[in-house]
Design a protein around this motif. Structure first.
Motif, PDB file in Angstrom:
ATOM      1  N   LEU A 175      -0.764   1.567   4.696  1.00 45.27           N
ATOM      2  CA  LEU A 175      -0.041   2.091   3.346  1.00 45.27           C
ATOM      3  C   LEU A 175      -0.806   1.439   2.039  1.00 45.27           C
ATOM      4  O   LEU A 175      -0.299   1.791   1.072  1.00 45.27           O
ATOM      5  CB  LEU A 175       1.302   1.405   4.129  1.00 45.27           C
ATOM      6  CG  LEU A 175       2.558   1.725   4.487  1.00 45.27           C
ATOM      7  CD1 LEU A 175       3.683   1.264   5.135  1.00 45.27           C
ATOM      8  CD2 LEU A 175       3.211   3.307   3.962  1.00 45.27           C
ATOM      9  N   PHE A 190      -0.224  -2.112   1.184  1.00 47.62           N
ATOM     10  CA  PHE A 190       0.060  -3.461   0.808  1.00 47.62           C
ATOM     11  C   PHE A 190       0.443  -4.454   1.191  1.00 47.62           C
ATOM     12  O   PHE A 190       0.305  -4.228   2.557  1.00 47.62           O
ATOM     13  CB  PHE A 190       1.045  -2.810  -0.282  1.00 47.62           C
ATOM     14  CG  PHE A 190       2.074  -1.952  -0.047  1.00 47.62           C
ATOM     15  CD1 PHE A 190       2.847  -1.232   0.410  1.00 47.62           C
ATOM     16  CD2 PHE A 190       3.134  -3.155   0.468  1.00 47.62           C
ATOM     17  CE1 PHE A 190       3.181  -1.089   1.011  1.00 47.62           C
ATOM     18  CE2 PHE A 190       4.811  -2.926   0.854  1.00 47.62           C
ATOM     19  CZ  PHE A 190       4.922  -1.493   1.084  1.00 47.62           C
ATOM     20  N   SER A 191       0.487  -5.982   0.052  1.00 46.57           N
ATOM     21  CA  SER A 191       1.298  -6.383   1.677  1.00 46.57           C
ATOM     22  C   SER A 191       2.553  -7.154   1.441  1.00 46.57           C
ATOM     23  O   SER A 191       2.983  -7.267   0.134  1.00 46.57           O
ATOM     24  CB  SER A 191       0.624  -8.105   1.095  1.00 46.57           C
ATOM     25  OG  SER A 191      -1.394  -7.649   1.601  1.00 46.57           O
ATOM     26  N   ILE A 192       3.314  -7.380   2.467  1.00 50.77           N
ATOM     27  CA  ILE A 192       4.619  -7.730   1.721  1.00 50.77           C
ATOM     28  C   ILE A 192       5.357  -9.326   2.064  1.00 50.77           C
ATOM     29  O   ILE A 192       4.497  -9.362   2.758  1.00 50.77           O
ATOM     30  CB  ILE A 192       5.376  -7.107   2.409  1.00 50.77           C
ATOM     31  CG1 ILE A 192       5.292  -7.501   4.100  1.00 50.77           C
ATOM     32  CG2 ILE A 192       5.823  -5.990   2.491  1.00 50.77           C
ATOM     33  CD1 ILE A 192       7.151  -7.036   4.758  1.00 50.77           C
ATOM     34  N   GLY A 193       5.275  -9.998   1.266  1.00 54.10           N
ATOM     35  CA  GLY A 193       6.139 -11.000   1.983  1.00 54.10           C
ATOM     36  C   GLY A 193       7.398 -11.322   1.455  1.00 54.10           C
ATOM     37  O   GLY A 193       8.547 -10.645   1.713  1.00 54.10           O
ATOM     38  N   THR A 206       3.780  -7.744  -2.426  1.00 54.51           N
ATOM     39  CA  THR A 206       2.830  -9.377  -2.965  1.00 54.51           C
ATOM     40  C   THR A 206       1.134  -8.893  -3.172  1.00 54.51           C
ATOM     41  O   THR A 206       0.863 -10.037  -4.136  1.00 54.51           O
ATOM     42  CB  THR A 206       2.605 -10.767  -1.481  1.00 54.51           C
ATOM     43  OG1 THR A 206       2.221 -10.325  -0.628  1.00 54.51           O
ATOM     44  CG2 THR A 206       3.703 -11.236  -1.255  1.00 54.51           C
ATOM     45  N   HIS A 257      11.406 -11.046   8.318  1.00 59.14           N
ATOM     46  CA  HIS A 257       9.677 -10.929   7.949  1.00 59.14           C
ATOM     47  C   HIS A 257       9.394  -9.982   8.819  1.00 59.14           C
ATOM     48  O   HIS A 257       8.388  -8.334   8.962  1.00 59.14           O
ATOM     49  CB  HIS A 257       8.816 -11.845   7.701  1.00 59.14           C
ATOM     50  CG  HIS A 257       7.362 -11.499   7.218  1.00 59.14           C
ATOM     51  ND1 HIS A 257       7.121 -11.564   5.899  1.00 59.14           N
ATOM     52  CD2 HIS A 257       6.301 -11.368   7.913  1.00 59.14           C
ATOM     53  CE1 HIS A 257       6.586 -11.570   5.576  1.00 59.14           C
ATOM     54  NE2 HIS A 257       5.911 -11.378   7.082  1.00 59.14           N
ATOM     55  N   ARG A 311       8.312  -5.123   8.641  1.00 60.68           N
ATOM     56  CA  ARG A 311       6.883  -5.120   9.207  1.00 60.68           C
ATOM     57  C   ARG A 311       6.504  -4.162   9.685  1.00 60.68           C
ATOM     58  O   ARG A 311       6.679  -3.063   9.697  1.00 60.68           O
ATOM     59  CB  ARG A 311       6.061  -6.241   9.589  1.00 60.68           C
ATOM     60  CG  ARG A 311       4.817  -5.384  10.075  1.00 60.68           C
ATOM     61  CD  ARG A 311       3.476  -6.677  11.052  1.00 60.68           C
ATOM     62  NE  ARG A 311       5.131  -7.171  11.921  1.00 60.68           N
ATOM     63  CZ  ARG A 311       4.691  -6.444  12.678  1.00 60.68           C
ATOM     64  NH1 ARG A 311       4.185  -5.414  12.823  1.00 60.68           N
ATOM     65  NH2 ARG A 311       5.753  -6.872  14.339  1.00 60.68           N
ATOM     66  N   LEU A 313       7.909  -0.632   8.666  1.00 59.79           N
ATOM     67  CA  LEU A 313       7.114   0.308   7.167  1.00 59.79           C
ATOM     68  C   LEU A 313       5.643   0.292   8.505  1.00 59.79           C
ATOM     69  O   LEU A 313       5.162   1.656   7.807  1.00 59.79           O
ATOM     70  CB  LEU A 313       7.111  -1.085   6.741  1.00 59.79           C
ATOM     71  CG  LEU A 313       7.687  -1.755   5.264  1.00 59.79           C
ATOM     72  CD1 LEU A 313       7.115  -2.292   4.847  1.00 59.79           C
ATOM     73  CD2 LEU A 313       7.507  -0.149   4.188  1.00 59.79           C
ATOM     74  N   THR A 314       5.897   0.430   9.492  1.00 61.59           N
ATOM     75  CA  THR A 314       4.992   0.506  10.456  1.00 61.59           C
ATOM     76  C   THR A 314       5.064   0.631  11.778  1.00 61.59           C
ATOM     77  O   THR A 314       4.265   0.908  12.483  1.00 61.59           O
ATOM     78  CB  THR A 314       4.184  -1.315  10.847  1.00 61.59           C
ATOM     79  OG1 THR A 314       3.934  -1.616  11.413  1.00 61.59           O
ATOM     80  CG2 THR A 314       3.348  -1.727   9.518  1.00 61.59           C
ATOM     81  N   SER A 362       5.012 -16.391   5.221  1.00 62.90           N
ATOM     82  CA  SER A 362       3.677 -15.328   5.380  1.00 62.90           C
ATOM     83  C   SER A 362       3.486 -14.456   4.835  1.00 62.90           C
ATOM     84  O   SER A 362       4.610 -13.945   4.047  1.00 62.90           O
ATOM     85  CB  SER A 362       3.584 -15.215   7.327  1.00 62.90           C
ATOM     86  OG  SER A 362       5.529 -15.099   7.421  1.00 62.90           O
ATOM     87  N   GLU A 363       2.701 -14.070   4.682  1.00 66.34           N
ATOM     88  CA  GLU A 363       1.812 -12.085   3.966  1.00 66.34           C
ATOM     89  C   GLU A 363       1.891 -11.427   4.802  1.00 66.34           C
ATOM     90  O   GLU A 363       0.435 -11.967   5.653  1.00 66.34           O
ATOM     91  CB  GLU A 363       1.516 -12.463   3.101  1.00 66.34           C
ATOM     92  CG  GLU A 363       0.741 -11.599   1.585  1.00 66.34           C
ATOM     93  CD  GLU A 363      -0.073 -12.243   1.196  1.00 66.34           C
ATOM     94  OE1 GLU A 363      -0.420 -13.034   0.789  1.00 66.34           O
ATOM     95  OE2 GLU A 363      -0.346 -10.998   0.461  1.00 66.34           O
ATOM     96  N   THR A 364       2.158 -10.260   5.543  1.00 65.74           N
ATOM     97  CA  THR A 364       2.290  -9.605   5.687  1.00 65.74           C
ATOM     98  C   THR A 364       1.388  -7.905   5.380  1.00 65.74           C
ATOM     99  O   THR A 364       1.926  -7.524   4.196  1.00 65.74           O
ATOM    100  CB  THR A 364       2.938  -8.907   6.758  1.00 65.74           C
ATOM    101  OG1 THR A 364       3.526  -9.934   7.520  1.00 65.74           O
ATOM    102  CG2 THR A 364       1.720  -8.286   8.388  1.00 65.74           C
ATOM    103  N   SER A 365       0.192  -7.484   5.514  1.00 60.58           N
ATOM    104  CA  SER A 365      -0.537  -6.683   5.308  1.00 60.58           C
ATOM    105  C   SER A 365       0.116  -5.058   6.114  1.00 60.58           C
ATOM    106  O   SER A 365      -0.278  -5.460   7.441  1.00 60.58           O
ATOM    107  CB  SER A 365      -1.882  -6.397   4.910  1.00 60.58           C
ATOM    108  OG  SER A 365      -2.621  -6.757   5.957  1.00 60.58           O
ATOM    109  N   VAL A 366       0.812  -4.405   5.121  1.00 61.03           N
ATOM    110  CA  VAL A 366       0.874  -3.375   5.817  1.00 61.03           C
ATOM    111  C   VAL A 366       0.324  -1.978   5.378  1.00 61.03           C
ATOM    112  O   VAL A 366      -0.168  -1.815   4.410  1.00 61.03           O
ATOM    113  CB  VAL A 366       2.629  -2.491   5.545  1.00 61.03           C
ATOM    114  CG1 VAL A 366       3.661  -4.240   6.217  1.00 61.03           C
ATOM    115  CG2 VAL A 366       2.953  -2.394   4.291  1.00 61.03           C
TER     116      VAL A 366
END
Lengths: 123, 527
Positions: A29, A31-34, A58, A90, A94, A97-98, B523-527
């Motif tokens: 996608l 972008f990164s999420i936090g 983020t 979290h 994820r 979204l995936t 944490s930071e996850t990239s999707v």
């Protein structure tokens, strides 16, 4: 975007539709999420209320599908394809979204300034 | 003499820069004309010291003279320029009153109790020996049981004697104003015991010439047991009962506010007073009357507002009260500046002290480098050209004293300590330090910090006179809220009693395996 426990959350949201890009085996996608209910909300640089445990964007990779769809850094994701994102961990975020069988994700995001913009537009 | 003129000139110019001196001169000129140069204090006082430069009675007289702004007050002070130095007088009278005469009264009580104790110790032996001496032939022989009793009697008497010597045979440290209740009680009890045993013995054994010797020996053994128990009682009452802390005493010295807190157990007021005085001599810094006065500039300014002249007429009472009220109001308004003066005067005094201390430290360090200890294996005469004379500590001390004498004198004068240290005592201390290989810092420790009172006492077997002032009888026990004071000639110690709080101690058990930690997630996850 203040959250009162027990009360319904109201926010002005924007619909963003992202088409996933296929890179090799993965659908990304861009972008990164936090954030998340199992994370430390005090470290979130984008939230106004430091007890807000929602999912925030983020980072947005330049040129990726998210940037094309006008997703910005600092946006709080409220819904993904109808699934709520305000009270998820979290990892759950994820996963939502995936999903591999979805090509398009429709997000409802909110950000600072949206409410003002709407109000100004209405006046 | 050469010393003095040099000294006074040096001190006037030395420790202050030109500008500050000018400023001070200007300030002085603004003051009232009655202020003469003696108000400048130790900077410009002319010392007519006849002999050793360090016996500075004259300089303290100079300081006292400054407080005696004679012409503006109707109070008569004891000091005048023509009298014998007041310091000398008070010191002499203090010495006279310090040492209480070696009275026999001090030893009367312990001597009496000692005699009674000795008599009690010898009584069982007398019980055993008297029948043997008087009617030996008629006694029934008694074999093994008697010998067993003899042995036990001997050991118990030995234990009694040793423990009495250890616990009670000590020179008394204080004379209490009233009877020491517990000791009196114990003496009375002992006397009663021994008297009743003798009475019984006299009536039942001596009179009819009792023939059962084993019974007599058993009787003597029971007396020794009773004596041991009385000694146990004495131990508990006199020594052990006050060990567990129960009260907190706050001791404040009236003249300069030095205070300490002490924890004591259950004691009577007089015993607590003795205990407090024991601690006073080693805890409290020595009382220095010269340090109490506010700088003269402040005092004079404040005091000059209170000039009230009594006119001596009865019908002018209204006028005088009105006048005094006006005076007080004027003084109150004028007082606004004196805190300023006080602050600057204090700051300057501190600066002066620090400067002199620096000079003193440097001088002493240099002086100490002039000598070193002669090692055993070094030959005494290293070379014929530079023969080093071998000195004993006293001569070495005198040799290195000269370069540091002036700095020491100035420092002591600034900190008003000079009555406590004569030149002789400084040289003796220097000799002591050299003998024990002390560094200059260790030598100076005695002069840079004010020590406890005990450090300045002269060796004196006569003792110190204190008066216990109390609103309750001094043999009563300590209680919450009591106040008593221990008075001496020129100061007093006020003691306040408070109970120590009752402690409610709770318990919380922590399992050592319960100490667990997690990282704060971000944490930071990239999707």
């Amino acid at each position: 975007m203040s959250f009162v426990p027990g009360e319904p959350v109201t926010a002005v949201v924007q619909r963003i539709e992202i088409h996933k890009l296929r890179q090799g085996e993965n659908l990304i996608l861009g972008f990164s999420i936090g954030g998340g209910i199992d994370q430390d909300p005090g470290q979130n640089p984008f939230s106004e209320d430091k007890t807000d445990k929602g999912i925030y964007v983020t980072r947005v990779t330049p040129g990726g599908p998210a940037e094309v769809a006008d997703l910005r850094m600092g946006d709080k994701i409220m819904q993904v394809n109808g699934w709520d994102m305000t009270m998820v961990t979290h990892d759950q975020a994820r996963k939502r979204l995936t999903k591999k069988n979805e090509d398009v994700v429709r997000l409802l995001v909110t950000r600072k300034g949206l409410e003002n913009a709407v109000r100004n537009a209405m006046m | 003499m050469d010393n003095e003129s040099q000294y006074s000139g040096y001190s006037y110019k030395s420790s202050h820069s030109r500008s500050s001196r000018k400023h001070r001169d200007r300030r002085d000129r603004h003051r009232s004309k009655s202020r003469d140069s003696s108000s400048r204090g130790d900077k410009s006082v002319t010392i007519q010291a006849p002999g050793e430069p360090l016996l500075d009675t004259e300089s303290t007289r100079g300081d006292e003279r400054d407080d005696n702004w004679g012409e503006t007050t109707t109070v008569v002070t004891g000091t005048s320029e023509h009298s014998v130095s007041n310091e000398d007088l008070t010191r002499a009278s203090k010495e006279l009153e310090d040492s209480s005469p070696l009275e026999c009264r001090r030893f009367a009580g312990p001597a009496l109790s000692g005699a009674l104790g000795l008599f009690a110790l010898l009584t069982p032996l007398a019980f055993l020996l008297l029948p043997q001496l008087l009617w030996r032939e008629q006694l029934e022989p008694c074999g093994v049981p008697c010998e067993g009793l003899y042995v036990s009697l001997a050991f118990k008497l030995l234990v009694l004697a040793l423990s009495s010597w250890a616990l009670f045979l000590r020179p008394p440290r204080a004379t209490l104003p009233r009877l020491f209740v517990f000791r009196g009680l114990l003496m009375a009890l002992l006397f009663l015991f021994v008297a009743s045993y003798w009475l019984f013995y006299g009536v039942r054994v001596l009179e009819p010439r009792e023939r059962d010797y084993r019974g007599i020996v058993g009787y003597a053994a029971s007396l020794v047991d009773a004596l041991l128990f009385i000694q146990y009682l004495a131990l508990v009452l006199l020594e052990i009962r006050q060990l567990q802390p129960a009260f907190c005493l706050k001791v404040v010295r009236t003249t300069d506010g030095a205070s300490r807190f002490y924890n004591v157990g259950h004691l009577s007021i007089q015993r607590a007073a003795v205990w407090v005085l024991d601690q006073y001599y080693s805890d409290f810094p020595v009382y220095n009357p010269a340090l109490l006065n506010l700088p003269k500039s402040i005092l004079s300014k404040k005091m000059s507002g209170f000039k009230v002249y009594s006119l001596g007429e009865e019908n002018s009472t209204n006028n005088s009260t009105g006048q005094s009220r006006a005076m007080i109001a004027a003084a109150a308004r004028r007082r606004d500046n004196s805190h300023n003066e006080y602050y600057y005067e204090e700051a300057e005094m501190e600066r002066r002290i620090r400067k002199r201390k620096a000079r003193l430290v440097v001088a002493v360090e240099e002086a100490f480098t002039h000598i070193k200890r002669l090692q055993e294996d070094e030959p005494a005469a290293s070379s014929p050209k530079h023969p080093r004379e071998v000195m004993d500590p006293r001569e070495a001390a005198q040799a290195i004293f000269a370069p540091m004498a002036r700095a020491m004198q100035k420092y002591l004068r600034t900190t008003r300590q000079q009555p406590y240290h004569s030149m002789e005592s400084i040289i003796a201390h220097l000799q002591f330090c050299i003998t024990h290989n002390m560094t200059p810092k260790a030598f100076l420790e005695r002069y840079l910090t004010t020590g406890p009172t005990l450090q300045y006492q002269r060796e004196n077997g006569r003792g110190r006179q204190w008066t216990l002032v109390s609103e309750e009888p001094v043999t009563s026990a300590l209680r919450q809220g009591q106040v008593f004071s221990l008075r001496r000639l020129d100061f007093a110690l006020v003691v306040t009693v408070t109970t120590l709080p009752f402690l409610n101690l709770g318990e919380e058990f922590i399992d050592p395996k319960s100490h667990k930690f997690v990282m704060r997630l971000q944490s930071e996850t990239s999707v």
